[in-house]
Design an enzyme around this catalytic site. Sequence first.
Site, short mmCIF file in Angstrom:
data_model
loop_
_atom_site.label_atom_id
_atom_site.label_comp_id
_atom_site.label_asym_id
_atom_site.label_seq_id
_atom_site.Cartn_x
_atom_site.Cartn_y
_atom_site.Cartn_z
N GLY A 249 0.83 -1.23 0.09
CA GLY A 249 -0.26 0.43 0.42
C GLY A 249 0.74 1.45 0.28
O GLY A 249 1.82 1.34 -0.88
N LYS B 28 3.89 24.45 -2.25
CA LYS B 28 5.63 24.50 -2.50
C LYS B 28 5.66 25.10 -4.05
O LYS B 28 4.94 24.85 -5.11
CB LYS B 28 6.49 23.77 -2.45
CG LYS B 28 7.65 23.18 -2.59
CD LYS B 28 8.51 21.94 -3.61
CE LYS B 28 9.50 21.42 -3.89
NZ LYS B 28 10.09 20.43 -3.26
#
Length: 507
Positions: free
Chosen positions: A13, A82
């Site tokens: 996962g 960002k």
Amino acid sequence: MPNPIENIVIVGGGTAGWMAAAMLAKLIVAKAPKPPTVTLIESDDISTVGVGEATIPAIKKYMSLLGINEADFLKFTQGTFKLGIEFVDWERLGESYIHGFGKIGQDLGWMRPHQYWLKMRNSGKVSPRFDDYAINPTACRHNRFNKRNGDDRKTPLNDIGYAYHFDAGLMAQYLRRIAEPLGVKRVEGTIVDVRLKAENGHVKSVALKDGQVVGGDFFIDCSGFRSLLIGGALGVGYESWSQWLPCDRALAVPCASVTPTTPYTRSTARTAGWQWRIPLQHRIGNGHVYSSRFTSDDEAARVLMDNLDGKALADPRPIRFETGKRKKLWEKNVLAVGLSGGFIEPLESTSIHLIQTTVLRLLNLFPDKDFDPATAAEYNAQADFEIERIRDFVIAHYKLTSRDDSEMWRYCRDMAVPDTLARKLDGFAASGRVFKENEELFAEDSWIQVLMGQGLMPRGYDPIVDNYPEETIIAYLNNISGVVAKCVAAMPTHDQFVAAYCAAEMP
């Protein structure tokens, strides 16, 4: 006669597994008339690396393909924006520069602004700092953020490129919420055995600790550094790049937030590596990437903990790695996604991007049950080109240093580099020219900012610059820096933008 894939099994996962699952569910399962089943196996007992908290602008393509609402995603993942990366002490102690996303200024003729700046930078008539000609670095230095206006006007605001900082564990949860309603089946369990087909060596099934056996036609290895399928079961070898990228360990620790919340990642070079700083809404992610050849684990931990902005919220978590890649990402009926296929240290935030491109490339070269070797060969050739060019960009940060204060930096300064990188460095050193090859990730603007930021000032400039009078060049450069400064002054602070757009509920 088509022989379509009926069962896809994702082993693991985390960010890689759920990015792959969500994309396959959205673009194949939800659209195919006879869609394959997608099963994801993960164990709650096995932790993920989970520190990939910074991205590059290409992440927005992934989100667009999934139809993800940006503000909703950032609220859920405690995300911030960002605009680039600040590099502190990389070229020499006390110096810094910003690798900003987006465009640098405006071209004059067919040449980039840096060519003109190289001629005039020591004249005293233009800004001595090249950062001033791009809106992203300038906004970073003033802690401001805004998105493009959406119109066609020629304004620096429409040249802003941005990415995200977010909690990687929360991102996996967010993508699971998308994937499962689209048909992805999650199986909880720890894999204890991988079974191969006797006739061709393909993976047949995986056996779990509780006795379950999960079979499939096509397997996606998202098992991280363990590389259970591609490396373990199929024995695909690993190509190490540690001779160029000597860091092999990291310590990660969150700390309490401080204000202002910066709209950029910070990378600060240390004696035997570097430290990352990634501001989220609810905390700051920190880590020290270092070389065990040049420092001890205890010293690396001391350096990290002594350089936090706020109170540590946990003990440092150790991560060991070897930079490099699998010799093949696709072998037989297995595709490696994420860390199982290789790792380039997180200096330029490319790990999540490589997960994204690995999955998108799969969609372009999706196989059937016959697994024609030509398909895998093309896939591997494209993947090798991409990661090797990213490798070169990261190596350049280490090679181009003037630091002489530690053994590691002297080693990096003096090391030989791959021929593909050497050619780029030689061309730029001569006349400031750098060219993007084919589909490589980092564009000319990125190379220009990093190479000059690391101190590689070209010996000359493109001779076509001399076709323009100096007065024209000076006015052109000062107009760029002036317009950029005005645009940034009108932007909200990063904290103001986040509060209005995507503020998360604090725990």
